[in-house]
Design a protein around this motif. Structure first.
Motif, PDB file in Angstrom:
ATOM      1  N   ALA A 116       0.921  -1.136   0.095  1.00  0.00           N
ATOM      2  CA  ALA A 116      -0.061  -0.182  -0.020  1.00  0.00           C
ATOM      3  C   ALA A 116       0.790   1.346  -0.208  1.00  0.00           C
ATOM      4  O   ALA A 116       2.010   1.200   0.356  1.00  0.00           O
TER       5      ALA A 116
ATOM      6  N   ASN B 196      -2.898   3.711  -3.221  1.00  0.00           N
ATOM      7  CA  ASN B 196      -3.452   2.317  -3.460  1.00  0.00           C
ATOM      8  C   ASN B 196      -3.298   1.292  -2.234  1.00  0.00           C
ATOM      9  O   ASN B 196      -2.320   1.459  -1.529  1.00  0.00           O
ATOM     10  N   GLU B 197      -4.311   0.526  -2.090  1.00  0.00           N
ATOM     11  CA  GLU B 197      -3.860  -0.606  -1.145  1.00  0.00           C
ATOM     12  C   GLU B 197      -3.041  -1.596  -1.640  1.00  0.00           C
ATOM     13  O   GLU B 197      -2.708  -1.789  -2.986  1.00  0.00           O
TER      14      GLU B 197
ATOM     15  N   ASP C 208      -6.530  -8.319  -5.577  1.00  0.00           N
ATOM     16  CA  ASP C 208      -6.897  -7.006  -5.104  1.00  0.00           C
ATOM     17  C   ASP C 208      -7.751  -7.090  -3.851  1.00  0.00           C
ATOM     18  O   ASP C 208      -8.712  -7.610  -3.978  1.00  0.00           O
TER      19      ASP C 208
ATOM     20  N   CYS D 231      -1.697  -4.938  -3.076  1.00  0.00           N
ATOM     21  CA  CYS D 231      -2.226  -6.244  -4.099  1.00  0.00           C
ATOM     22  C   CYS D 231      -1.033  -7.023  -4.322  1.00  0.00           C
ATOM     23  O   CYS D 231       0.168  -6.780  -4.249  1.00  0.00           O
TER      24      CYS D 231
END
Length: 144
Positions: free
Chosen positions: A123, A127-128, A144, A130
């Protein structure tokens, strides 16, 4: 105003049935019944001319909501990065360690099916986390 159209996702691959069955397991899809007059897909396939046997396979969402997946044999192998890939949404709504745990658990399941782990993208401010993976023929996708 345009209406929403149904669509399918088509995969170019070397062994359509193998790749189709992999993605059916990943996504909870199923193989539809064989065409009328055939007891099995194998029986249908044997009825085709030799050059068309094993050339295509299909997976469908049993709920009818998701797109149809079509797998077609092509002569060339995968050479470069996909221009389009699937994001398999297993961590939706999760953050931090809880999200990473969900991604890792699904990664372990998919590795047992023949997938390969490529890398974890941690992260950042946009964005988180993935996980980038490859299916059984090397096509990239993300958890995701």
């Amino acid at each position: 105003m345009s209406s929403i159209k149904q669509f399918q996702i088509t995969f170019d691959c070397a062994v359509p049935e193998r790749v189709a069955r992999f993605w059916c397991e990943v996504l909870g899809y199923v193989v539809p019944p064989p065409p009328e007059g055939f007891a099995t897909w194998e029986e249908f396939d044997r009825s085709l001319p030799p050059e068309h046997q094993g050339s295509a396979f299909v997976g469908i969402d049993p709920s009818g909501v998701g797109p149809r997946l079509f797998f077609q044999r092509v002569p060339e192998g995968k050479v470069v990065k996909n221009r389009l890939h699937l994001d398999v949404r297993v961590g939706t709504g999760l953050v931090g360690e809880e999200r990473l745990a969900a991604l890792e658990a699904e990664c372990a399941r998919l590795i047992e099916l023949g997938a390969a782990r490529v890398r974890l993208l941690r992260a950042d401010e946009f964005n988180e986390s993935c996980l980038v993976m490859q299916d059984i023929e090397g096509n990239e996708f993300c958890l995701d």
